[in-house]
Design a protein around this motif. Structure first.
Motif, PDB file in Angstrom:
ATOM      1  N   SER A 249       0.951  -1.232   0.022  1.00 25.93           N
ATOM      2  CA  SER A 249       0.050  -0.088  -0.014  1.00 25.93           C
ATOM      3  C   SER A 249       0.783   1.141  -0.061  1.00 25.93           C
ATOM      4  O   SER A 249       0.350   2.153  -0.553  1.00 25.93           O
ATOM      5  CB  SER A 249      -1.090   0.059   1.124  1.00 25.93           C
ATOM      6  OG  SER A 249      -0.444  -0.005   2.240  1.00 25.93           O
ATOM      7  N   THR A 250       2.249   1.212   0.329  1.00 25.72           N
ATOM      8  CA  THR A 250       3.008   2.222   0.064  1.00 25.72           C
ATOM      9  C   THR A 250       3.574   2.253  -1.170  1.00 25.72           C
ATOM     10  O   THR A 250       4.332   3.212  -1.761  1.00 25.72           O
ATOM     11  CB  THR A 250       4.061   2.483   1.274  1.00 25.72           C
ATOM     12  OG1 THR A 250       4.839   1.335   1.091  1.00 25.72           O
ATOM     13  CG2 THR A 250       3.768   2.505   2.493  1.00 25.72           C
TER      14      THR A 250
ATOM     15  N   HIS B   2      -3.592   6.429  -0.875  1.00 32.30           N
ATOM     16  CA  HIS B   2      -3.351   5.550  -1.628  1.00 32.30           C
ATOM     17  C   HIS B   2      -2.602   6.026  -3.103  1.00 32.30           C
ATOM     18  O   HIS B   2      -3.139   6.351  -4.049  1.00 32.30           O
ATOM     19  CB  HIS B   2      -4.426   4.908  -2.141  1.00 32.30           C
ATOM     20  CG  HIS B   2      -4.277   3.316  -2.270  1.00 32.30           C
ATOM     21  ND1 HIS B   2      -4.212   2.607  -1.309  1.00 32.30           N
ATOM     22  CD2 HIS B   2      -3.910   2.471  -3.271  1.00 32.30           C
ATOM     23  CE1 HIS B   2      -4.010   1.353  -1.431  1.00 32.30           C
ATOM     24  NE2 HIS B   2      -3.773   1.111  -2.862  1.00 32.30           N
ATOM     25  N   SER B  18      -4.615  -8.516  -4.020  1.00 34.45           N
ATOM     26  CA  SER B  18      -5.029  -8.349  -2.611  1.00 34.45           C
ATOM     27  C   SER B  18      -4.680  -9.650  -1.722  1.00 34.45           C
ATOM     28  O   SER B  18      -4.932  -9.807  -0.615  1.00 34.45           O
ATOM     29  CB  SER B  18      -6.523  -8.138  -2.636  1.00 34.45           C
ATOM     30  OG  SER B  18      -7.232  -9.119  -3.144  1.00 34.45           O
TER      31      SER B  18
END
Lengths: 410, 410
Positions: A249-250, B2, B18
């Motif tokens: 997510s970074t 994000h 994910s």
């Protein structure tokens, strides 16, 4: 003879009915080919990647990449890097940070320019050339790490530079890809890109710098509190998944998060967790390695021109990383520069992912895609024997590395 | 915040982006709930299943069953049964074969009749009633095996009867399902069904009977020949996948093959392989357990009638297995009959698979499907505390922890 289709339904819903079969084919052939490679005095890893090529669509056609195998391959890469992280102290990586930064930067610039130039000379459009250049940028640290770890060489200074440089390189690769994607699609946003860079670099540096310290303080406390069995291993896995999620997510790859989790736990974890983690990685890593080979599509090379381009680009991929990273590492002496140069050659899954994005955007042609995938896989097959040669003198010296080697054989 | 969707593409192609997030949510919540359960003096396994219900679509909605999670769940069940097989000698299972056969048979007949009768009384069609009856037939051995293994009780005679009966029960369950499916669809073929039965039973008996012997002879030879590191573990995993494939193709569930692989290796494998296998199962088993809970859909129970049917069927599922299997085990005395009776209660993934097939054929309504899934999950949650109680006297003999140790050694 096949009694009834119900048999498959009994195992699982939908397409996953063939899961044990794919696992058997992939795992057993990877390990068989690893054995063959070892007997030919080559690193086992080369056999495992070649097994993927062999059972893949181009040769035997027994398996093709699919969502399940790709998930297993991602997990394999994560556990491989996690286990490598467990063997390294982050303070030692920090100490070689300057050299690693130099290695990473020149190892990004030289391959990018060389790759783009070749495609331009070949007559490709500018956008396509830029994307191919970008696909040459990032090293697949897993391949080298696996070779070094199997030979007990992770504690060499050159190995530490390679690991640190490969992590930095991943962050740089992300940025190159982000810049290239937005430029070629005409959506350049400097502010957003700087934020991405800051976030990715910030995450990596903070966890690498303070992760170990935090874990050393937290682990004993949690251990006293938890009642569950194997609590330390459960904790380690949770940290692994947590940092992988944070990494993604970074903006960094999940494997970087996994590596950082290993680093953070390197000083506080005992042999029990290491053994358990070793079990998972023995199980999953073949899916990563053979999974890379599975992506090779040799049918694109029926055209001689494509085949020639593939070979030229492969040569450029090898030479450019070797020169770029070797130059960056010259400060540590010629022998170490040589090791760093060859250690950074493998592109593996990283090059393939860039190529997939380019294909998805319609910027890469089917042919250039096949060429980049070929380059990615071929560098992972060429590098391990070169690494073995570059570290050859260390393998033959009496001392640590040799000691481990003897123990392993014994 | 994000930064860029590229971040996800960097991790993996397509929907698998994910994966680290699903893994973190499922693994961490399962282990957290296991800890909570242990503190409430309940088996940790109950917490892990409830975690699945909690994060699933009915309550928090964080995760829903998908192909990746279902594959991980299947693998978890396979490794769980493999590890259990490693702890048991097949000769000892053979010795209780007669009792186990009795337990399995009466444990199939009583639940089938009771389930079908309830649905008929409820006003369901004959076909639907038969299918619901069939879904009550097979025990999910994984749940009980996990409880017994965690408490060090696998060497009790009642535990061996449970394991053997659950394997036989799986073969019988396959036959019931095959008969029911072909009857309700009007495609009954007695010859084909007999062949299925013969093949499934033949595979199971042959591997259980001669597998250990074969492995004891083959392992040392292969070990001397192989150069690869961790060769014995690689061999064990290959056997596991191989027997899972054979099991599926002869009609039995993959987990039976995995269990037989463990059995075959029980006498020839050392602590190193056990530790490595333990690592894989610590990693994967939560996906099996929480994966079961994930399938619960509470929305069907908004109608009071459905909720009542669910509770009635659940009661029938518990009582019918308890009576059926308990009666079969009476020859070993009342205490053992009690243990066997509660040990066979969990239906877990097996009941759900039958229900899915029924739904796919259009024979089960959406409501009956939800009812069967509820019954399958609820039996897995109810059984572990009952098992703990039934084995209570053994656990409390010379003090809690010490008792387990003594039993483990004994």
């Amino acid at each position: 003879m096949h009694p009834t289709p119900l048999a498959f339904l009994l195992f699982a819903e939908g397409a996953s009915g063939s899961i044990p079969l794919s696992m058997l084919i992939l795992f057993a052939s990877a390990k068989l080919m690893a054995e063959v490679a070892e007997r030919l005095n080559q690193p086992g890893i080369v056999g495992e990647i070649l097994a993927g090529v062999l059972i893949g669509p181009s040769v035997l056609g027994w398996l093709a990449p699919n969502e399940f195998l790709s998930a297993m391959s991602d997990l394999g890469a994560m556990f491989l890097l996690f286990r490598v992280g467990l063997e390294v102290k982050s303070s030692e990586l920090m100490r070689v940070g300057g050299t690693a930064m130099l290695v990473a930067c020149s190892g990004v610039i030289v391959p990018f320019l060389m790759g783009a130039a070749i495609l331009l000379l070949w007559g490709a459009k500018l956008n396509e050339a830029i994307f191919v250049g970008a696909s040459l940028v990032a090293t697949s640290v897993g391949i080298t790490a696996q070779v070094l770890s199997a030979k007990g060489l992770l504690h060499e200074i050159s190995s530490k530079v390679i690991l640190a440089a490969a992590v930095i390189d991943d962050v740089l690769g992300l940025l190159v890809l982000a810049v290239v994607s937005s430029l070629t699609r005409g959506k350049f946003n400097a502010l957003q890109l700087s934020l991405t860079a800051l976030l990715a670099a910030g995450f990596t540096v903070i966890v690498a710098r303070w992760g170990t310290h935090a874990m050393r303080r937290v682990t004993p406390h949690i251990e006293r509190t938890l009642k569950a069995s194997e609590a330390r291993f459960v904790l380690a896995l949770s940290l692994l998944f947590f940092l992988a999620v944070l990494a993604v997510s970074t903006g960094v790859a999940a494997i970087v998060g996994a590596f950082l989790a290993g680093l953070a736990l390197a000083e506080s974890s005992g042999t029990r967790e290491r053994d358990l983690a070793q079990g998972v990685s023995e199980f999953l890593v073949p899916f990563f390695l053979a999974g890379i080979g599975l992506h090779v599509d040799l049918s694109a090379f029926a055209k001689p021109a494509t085949a020639v381009l593939a070979i030229v680009l492969l040569a450029a991929a090898v030479v450019s990383k070797f020169i770029g990273c070797g130059l960056g590492g010259l400060g540590l002496g010629k022998a170490n520069a040589l090791r760093i140069g060859v250690g950074m050659i493998p592109r593996g899954e990283v090059g393939m992912i860039v190529a997939q994005i380019g294909l998805g955007f319609g910027i890469l042609s089917r042919n250039s895609y096949a060429v980049v995938v070929f380059m990615s896989v071929a560098t992972t097959i060429i590098a391990p024997p070169l690494i073995k040669m570059a570290y050859g003198s260390l393998l033959q010296l009496p001392g640590d590395a040799l000691g481990e080697e003897v123990l392993r054989m014994g």
